[in-house]
Design a protein around this motif. Structure first.
Motif, short mmCIF file in Angstrom:
data_model
loop_
_atom_site.label_atom_id
_atom_site.label_comp_id
_atom_site.label_asym_id
_atom_site.label_seq_id
_atom_site.Cartn_x
_atom_site.Cartn_y
_atom_site.Cartn_z
N LEU A 118 -6.93 13.19 12.90
CA LEU A 118 -5.66 13.39 13.60
C LEU A 118 -4.45 13.16 12.69
O LEU A 118 -3.37 13.69 12.92
N VAL A 119 -4.62 12.35 11.66
CA VAL A 119 -3.50 11.96 10.80
C VAL A 119 -3.43 12.90 9.61
O VAL A 119 -4.42 13.10 8.89
N SER A 120 -2.25 13.50 9.39
CA SER A 120 -2.05 14.41 8.26
C SER A 120 -1.34 13.74 7.10
O SER A 120 -1.60 14.06 5.94
N THR A 121 -0.41 12.83 7.38
CA THR A 121 0.41 12.21 6.34
C THR A 121 0.60 10.74 6.67
O THR A 121 0.77 10.37 7.84
N VAL A 122 0.62 9.92 5.65
CA VAL A 122 0.90 8.49 5.79
C VAL A 122 2.09 8.16 4.92
O VAL A 122 2.05 8.33 3.68
N PHE A 123 3.17 7.71 5.54
CA PHE A 123 4.33 7.19 4.81
C PHE A 123 4.16 5.68 4.69
O PHE A 123 4.16 4.96 5.70
N ILE A 124 4.02 5.20 3.49
CA ILE A 124 3.91 3.76 3.27
C ILE A 124 5.15 3.28 2.53
O ILE A 124 5.65 3.96 1.63
N THR A 125 5.67 2.16 2.96
CA THR A 125 6.91 1.67 2.37
C THR A 125 6.73 1.39 0.88
O THR A 125 5.64 1.02 0.42
N TYR A 126 7.81 1.60 0.14
CA TYR A 126 7.79 1.36 -1.31
C TYR A 126 7.63 -0.13 -1.57
O TYR A 126 8.27 -0.96 -0.91
N PRO A 127 6.78 -0.52 -2.51
CA PRO A 127 6.52 -1.96 -2.71
C PRO A 127 7.67 -2.66 -3.43
O PRO A 127 8.53 -2.03 -4.06
N ARG A 128 7.66 -3.96 -3.33
CA ARG A 128 8.53 -4.81 -4.12
C ARG A 128 7.70 -5.48 -5.20
O ARG A 128 6.46 -5.48 -5.16
N GLN A 129 8.37 -6.08 -6.16
CA GLN A 129 7.64 -6.70 -7.25
C GLN A 129 6.78 -7.87 -6.77
O GLN A 129 5.69 -8.10 -7.30
N ASP A 130 7.26 -8.59 -5.76
CA ASP A 130 6.54 -9.78 -5.31
C ASP A 130 5.35 -9.46 -4.41
O ASP A 130 4.54 -10.35 -4.12
N ASN A 131 5.23 -8.21 -3.92
CA ASN A 131 4.09 -7.87 -3.06
C ASN A 131 3.35 -6.63 -3.55
O ASN A 131 2.70 -5.94 -2.77
N PHE A 132 3.48 -6.33 -4.86
CA PHE A 132 2.87 -5.11 -5.37
C PHE A 132 1.35 -5.16 -5.27
O PHE A 132 0.71 -4.15 -4.94
N GLU A 133 0.75 -6.29 -5.53
CA GLU A 133 -0.71 -6.38 -5.46
C GLU A 133 -1.20 -6.17 -4.03
O GLU A 133 -2.18 -5.45 -3.80
N ALA A 134 -0.55 -6.80 -3.07
CA ALA A 134 -0.93 -6.60 -1.67
C ALA A 134 -0.72 -5.15 -1.25
O ALA A 134 -1.52 -4.57 -0.50
N PRO B 4 2.99 -6.52 6.60
CA PRO B 4 3.54 -7.37 7.68
C PRO B 4 4.70 -8.24 7.19
O PRO B 4 4.58 -9.46 7.05
N SER B 5 5.82 -7.61 6.88
CA SER B 5 7.04 -8.32 6.49
C SER B 5 8.21 -7.71 7.24
O SER B 5 8.15 -6.57 7.73
N GLU B 6 9.30 -8.46 7.32
CA GLU B 6 10.46 -7.97 8.08
C GLU B 6 11.02 -6.71 7.46
O GLU B 6 11.38 -5.75 8.17
N ARG B 7 11.12 -6.66 6.13
CA ARG B 7 11.64 -5.47 5.47
C ARG B 7 10.80 -4.25 5.77
O ARG B 7 11.31 -3.18 6.17
N ASP B 8 9.47 -4.36 5.58
CA ASP B 8 8.61 -3.20 5.75
C ASP B 8 8.57 -2.74 7.21
O ASP B 8 8.60 -1.53 7.49
N GLU B 9 8.51 -3.66 8.13
CA GLU B 9 8.44 -3.28 9.54
C GLU B 9 9.74 -2.61 9.99
O GLU B 9 9.73 -1.66 10.78
N PHE B 10 10.86 -3.10 9.49
CA PHE B 10 12.13 -2.49 9.87
C PHE B 10 12.26 -1.07 9.31
O PHE B 10 12.62 -0.13 10.03
N LEU B 11 11.96 -0.89 8.03
CA LEU B 11 12.03 0.44 7.44
C LEU B 11 11.04 1.39 8.10
O LEU B 11 11.32 2.58 8.30
N THR B 12 9.88 0.88 8.45
CA THR B 12 8.88 1.71 9.11
C THR B 12 9.37 2.20 10.47
O THR B 12 9.23 3.39 10.82
N GLU B 13 9.97 1.31 11.25
CA GLU B 13 10.45 1.71 12.57
C GLU B 13 11.61 2.69 12.48
O GLU B 13 11.71 3.62 13.28
#
Length: 632
Positions: free
Chosen positions: A541-557, A501-510
């Motif tokens: 129903l789901v075959s593939t999950v694209f998850i955004t690449y992490p950043r250093q500050d949110n790698f643990e999350a 739930p960050s602006e970067r991740d939501e934008f890249l996801t959309e």
């Protein structure tokens, strides 16, 4: 903002140097004009000389034969023009009645408003008493006290007349002779001149000098030769058409059209105007004049829009404004010769500016396109808030390639530049707000094929807030529903695009969702921590999950989110996209331990889930062509 390179900075020494160069061009035009003409002609004849030498002819005979051929053609054309001019002068009395009628009609149309205005002004303004005392003698208006001017003319002898004729003819003939002599020696010593220029540039600049001379000797000469062929064909077609239409002296008008077409823009207009005036003068009506002008315009439009782009390689290397500016500049310096040589001379400078730093500003200002990438152009336009232009460019790009490629090569790299400017404080709040609106508009209006059927079901959504990705997701949910589509779909047909739930991740996801849906993939977005489907819906129903690449500050999350997704969707593949222009990222080895695959672009993601669709998009990869490269 980045500082300009030293070669592009405007300094006092640069201004003084430019002024000295312009002064040298103006005061030395008597020497430089024939030299420039000979150099341009050498570039035009270079392909012909090379063809003769490849056929087995020695260098000197090839040069002499080429120059003789050109001199014969020019002399023949000059003789034809002279004969036609003599004939048209002799035939003018035959057209006197038609000319008088047309001139009277034109004068009546032109003078009627002026006469009416003059009459109204005369009725209002008082007439001075001195006006009545004026005496009109021929074309002179005199007062009683004004002496009558007297002009004394001495009789002109045969010697004076002969001298005037010789001076009139010797000037052009002498200059033509000088040009031919220079042309012969330039062609003969072409290799020697190249060696001298390379030696003059220095050993450190050998590679750059050879590339510059190679562009001029091959690309520019090919363009000039093609222009000569095209203009000659245009003159031939115009002359033949006028001859078939019954217009007298069609050869003269055809040659005139071909020659004047070398003058950019203005030459074609001047040739058309001369032909229109002559045809209108010799014909009692207007039908023939309108027919000839229609043919002239039709041929010019076909030639300029269809034939020239194919022959020249889509561009002359100069922008239309640069052609006009160069014509004004060289015409002011060298008169008619400069006007004729304006495009070739400027094009040579533009080609040289691609390799020489001192001439780089000329290439940037006068080239057919600025030396910038699509991403840089996007960056500048998004800061200016040019939403309509950007949307139009995006639609054109997507129609030719794909939205995934647009994101990889234009949108995301351009935004990376804007984010850098935002971090340095180079972007103010107004520009930032315009930037968000433009980006949201592009992502929303450049709709994919899968969105077309649902456009009629749009619902109202909140206005754009600080999170562009959330805004785009709300727009799509308002169109397709809470679940972003039906859940009554085949097993393994849904592709999830998930992010934190960050602006970067939501934008890249959309953006990724839209790129995949364009390839007829049932892609849906998910903000990690928010349930996507109903409780009774299975994970199959789901075959593939694209998850955004992490950043250093949110790698643990991110690592925790990946573990939750694997627990909820054990059969789905976990894929992430490592964008080359992203920053502050953890090492690739750390991320590889938690996902099944790491891709490098949205195009690879599209190829992974829809190989047929992405393969068609990649077959037409855009060429990276700089301004004027089509000449090479």
């Amino acid at each position: 903002m980045n500082a300009l390179p030293p070669s592009l900075r405007l300094t006092a020494s640069t201004v003084v140097s430019a002024t000295c160069v312009v002064a040298l061009l103006y005061f030395g035009r008597e020497v430089l004009e024939p030299l420039a003409l000979a150099m341009i002609l050498s570039l035009v004849l270079a392909p012909l000389v090379r063809s003769m030498t490849r056929a087995g002819l020695a260098r000197m005979p090839a040069v002499l034969l080429s120059v003789a051929l050109v001199a014969t053609c020019v002399g023949g054309v000059g003789a034809v023009l002279f004969d036609q001019l003599v004939t048209i002068t002799r035939d003018l009395p035959q057209y006197r009645a038609a000319i008088k009628t047309k001139v009277a009609k034109v004068r009546e149309v032109v003078e009627r408003p002026i006469t009416r205005l003059e009459a109204e002004l005369s009725a209002v303004a008082p007439t001075p008493a001195t006006e009545a005392a004026r005496i009109r003698r021929g074309s002179l208006v005199l007062t009683p006290n004004q002496p009558l001017p007297v002009e004394v003319r001495t009789p002109r002898t045969m010697k004076d007349t002969l001298g005037r004729v010789i001076n009139l003819v010797w000037g052009p003939l002498g200059e033509a002779g000088v040009v031919l002599i220079l042309l012969v020696f330039i062609l003969l010593e072409q290799g020697s001149l190249r060696d001298r220029l390379v030696r003059l540039a220095g050993q450190a600049e050998v590679s750059r000098t050879i590339r510059t001379l190679g562009d001029a000797a091959q690309g520019v000469s090919r363009f000039f030769f093609s222009q000569f062929v095209v203009n000659s064909a245009f003159g031939l077609v115009i002359g033949l058409s006028l001859w078939l239409a019954g217009v007298p002296h069609a050869v003269l008008w055809g040659v005139l059209s071909g020659v004047l077409r070398f003058v950019p823009y203005l030459g074609v207009l001047l040739a058309g105007a001369i032909i229109a005036v002559f045809v209108a003068a010799i014909d009692p009506g207007w039908t023939l004049a309108l027919t000839c002008m229609s043919l002239f315009l039709a041929f010019e439009l076909v030639l300029a829009n269809f034939i020239e782009p194919k022959v020249y390689g889509h561009s002359s290397g100069l922008s239309p404004l640069a052609v006009i500016v160069s014509a004004l500049f060289w015409g002011a310096l060298w008169g008619p010769v400069g006007l004729l040589l304006s495009t070739p001379l400027t094009l040579c400078l533009v080609v040289a500016g691609r390799h020489l730093r001192a001439l780089a500003p000329i290439t940037i200002l006068l080239g057919d396109a600025p030396n910038m990438s699509d991403a840089e152009r996007f960056h500048q336009r998004v800061l200016a808030g040019e939403a309509d232009e950007l949307t139009k460019d995006a639609r054109t790009y997507v129609r030719r390639y794909s939205f995934a490629r647009y994101c990889d090569h234009v949108l995301l790299p351009g935004l990376r530049m804007a984010v850098s400017d935002l971090g340095t404080g180079a972007i103010d709040k107004a520009q930032e707000a315009r930037m968000r609106e433009v980006i949201a508009n592009i992502a929303e209006t450049v709709a994919s094929a899968s969105d077309i059927g649902a456009r009629g079901r749009r619902k109202a959504v909140p206005l754009l807030d600080a999170n562009i990705g959330a805004h785009l997701r709300q727009m799509r949910e308002a169109r397709f529903g809470r679940w972003q589509g039906s859940l009554d779909v085949p097993v393994g047909s849904i592709v999830l695009c998930a992010g934190l739930p960050s602006e970067r991740d939501e934008f890249l996801t959309e953006l990724l969702v839209r790129a995949l849906r364009e390839g007829d993939v049932d892609a849906r977005s998910l903000v990690i921590g928010t349930p996507l489907a109903r409780p009774d819906t299975g994970a199959e129903l789901v075959s593939t999950v694209f998850i955004t690449y992490p950043r250093q500050d949110n790698f643990e999350a991110w690592r925790t989110a990946v573990a939750e997704l694997r627990a909820d969707l054990p059969e789905a593949l976990m894929v992430t996209v490592l964008l080359p222009y992203d920053e502050q990222l953890p090492k690739r080895a750390l991320v590889e331990a938690y996902v099944d695959m790491i891709l490098r672009s949205f195009e690879e993601g599209l190829a992974f889930v829809a190989p047929d669709r992405s393969g068609a998009a990649r077959t037409a990869a855009p060429p990276a062509v700089a301004a004027g490269d089509a000449l090479r």
